[in-house]
Enzyme design. Sequence first.
Site, PDB file in Angstrom:
ATOM      1  N   HIS A 290       0.831  -1.197   0.000  1.00  0.00           N
ATOM      2  CA  HIS A 290       0.000   0.000   0.000  1.00  0.00           C
ATOM      3  C   HIS A 290       0.870   1.255   0.000  1.00  0.00           C
ATOM      4  CE1 HIS A 290      -3.864  -2.081   1.677  1.00  0.00           C
ATOM      5  NE2 HIS A 290      -3.397  -2.651   0.582  1.00  0.00           N
TER       6      HIS A 290
ATOM      7  N   GLU B  10       1.003   3.882   1.943  1.00  0.00           N
ATOM      8  CA  GLU B  10       1.598   4.282   3.220  1.00  0.00           C
ATOM      9  C   GLU B  10       2.874   3.486   3.514  1.00  0.00           C
ATOM     10  OE1 GLU B  10      -2.926   3.952   4.060  1.00  0.00           O
ATOM     11  OE2 GLU B  10      -1.482   3.222   2.565  1.00  0.00           O
TER      12      GLU B  10
ATOM     13  N   CYS C 284      -5.733   1.363   6.255  1.00  0.00           N
ATOM     14  CA  CYS C 284      -6.464   0.152   6.626  1.00  0.00           C
ATOM     15  C   CYS C 284      -6.034  -0.360   7.995  1.00  0.00           C
ATOM     16  CB  CYS C 284      -6.284  -0.934   5.570  1.00  0.00           C
ATOM     17  SG  CYS C 284      -4.598  -1.529   5.378  1.00  0.00           S
TER      18      CYS C 284
ATOM     19  N   ARG D  69     -10.602   6.431 -18.782  1.00  0.00           N
ATOM     20  CA  ARG D  69     -11.152   5.210 -19.369  1.00  0.00           C
ATOM     21  C   ARG D  69     -10.774   3.981 -18.548  1.00  0.00           C
ATOM     22  NH1 ARG D  69      -9.614   6.073 -25.779  1.00  0.00           N
ATOM     23  NH2 ARG D  69     -11.124   7.751 -26.210  1.00  0.00           N
TER      24      ARG D  69
ATOM     25  N   GLY E 197     -21.439  11.766 -28.745  1.00  0.00           N
ATOM     26  CA  GLY E 197     -21.277  13.178 -29.044  1.00  0.00           C
ATOM     27  C   GLY E 197     -22.283  14.090 -28.361  1.00  0.00           C
TER      28      GLY E 197
END
Length: 389
Positions: free
Chosen positions: A71, A73, A96, A205, A315
């Site tokens: 992670h 951190e 966490c 995306r 569009g």
Amino acid sequence: MHSNGRFEAMEPNAMTGGTETLLDASFLGRALELAWRAAGRTHPNPLVGALVVKESRIVAEGYHKRSGLAHAEILALDEAGRAAEGSTLYVTLEPCAHKGKTPPCVDRIISSGVRRVVACTQDPFPHVSGGGFEKLKSNRIQVDVGCLKEQALLLNLPYFMRHLGLGSIVTLKIASTMDGRIASVPGKRDAITGKEAQLYAHRLRASHDAVLIGVETLLTDRPLLDCRLLEDVDPPVPVVLDANLRFPEDYPWIKEGRAFFVCCGMNADASKVQQVEKTNGRVLRCKMEAEELDITNVVSTLEGEGVSSILVEGGGKVFSSFIDRNLWNAAYTFVSPLFFGEEGVAMYRKRFANKEPGAFPVDAFRVGDDFLLRMLNEKTRSELLEKLV
């Protein structure tokens, strides 16, 4: 920063009762930038960035690069080493407090000697959800939460919506000129934004299950809708709104063997349906609303196919359909320095900007030569913050 060069306190932090400074916002902004680098690679985990700061200087940085790896951190604390003692840890999401694929981050934070933790927001994941902050506080570590919270919500919007039970999400990605045009003349494809904005769009995306366009955009622009500017990232599933099934037989997705959806009307020609489904495409019959597809039904139909996050790329008529029905959660509007004039194709029937009813402007900044305005739907923002406080 004020003209005298000093960072001064902002408004009291509503979530903790503490204060946040412009310096806090600057460091968390950097952490958010780091996290964004891994877009499309951490699912089902969130994007997270972290900094170790001592005496107002960054001594270490880290971001979660892929699900199953260390992670943010931990990476930052590993780089900081002994310099972490007495430092402030800036992190985009609550650390966490449970063991998953990696050990709990809070245990490492506590043992490192960090004195203060500044986070954008609580983690909605049930096994964390405030537990990380509570354990840090119980070990006499100062915790401040809430600075740049809207930016953090945008960073992981599908993750927040999923874990807070708020359903699927729709994100609008609009690129226009300074005079609000999306093409120089009808039927022409124009490069509007620069390379940096295009890279940002590919990360968008990669952060969504599907990318949606109308059939006119498909036939005019023939977009690939992939993430070719990124390495080792799965592209989203393309979705085409095509009420009468005008989908061409020679589209690149067919040759590539790439799966895609085509949404058509209930009465679309059966032979055309068979033609598409002989390829790697799936046809989804949706309800009609006058002469257009019922956008609300399209979204619910896609949700039934396991699509929980949709990036809408146009569009103009498609944008109008979503905006008119207030069927969007986040909006990214790229504005280039170009002018196409009155002959150009309008982005929207009325300019979609930060004064749009129901839109909460999050921020605006440069991306290369272009300008990006980011907004949250006010209803979405309110529902998220209500569940996180």
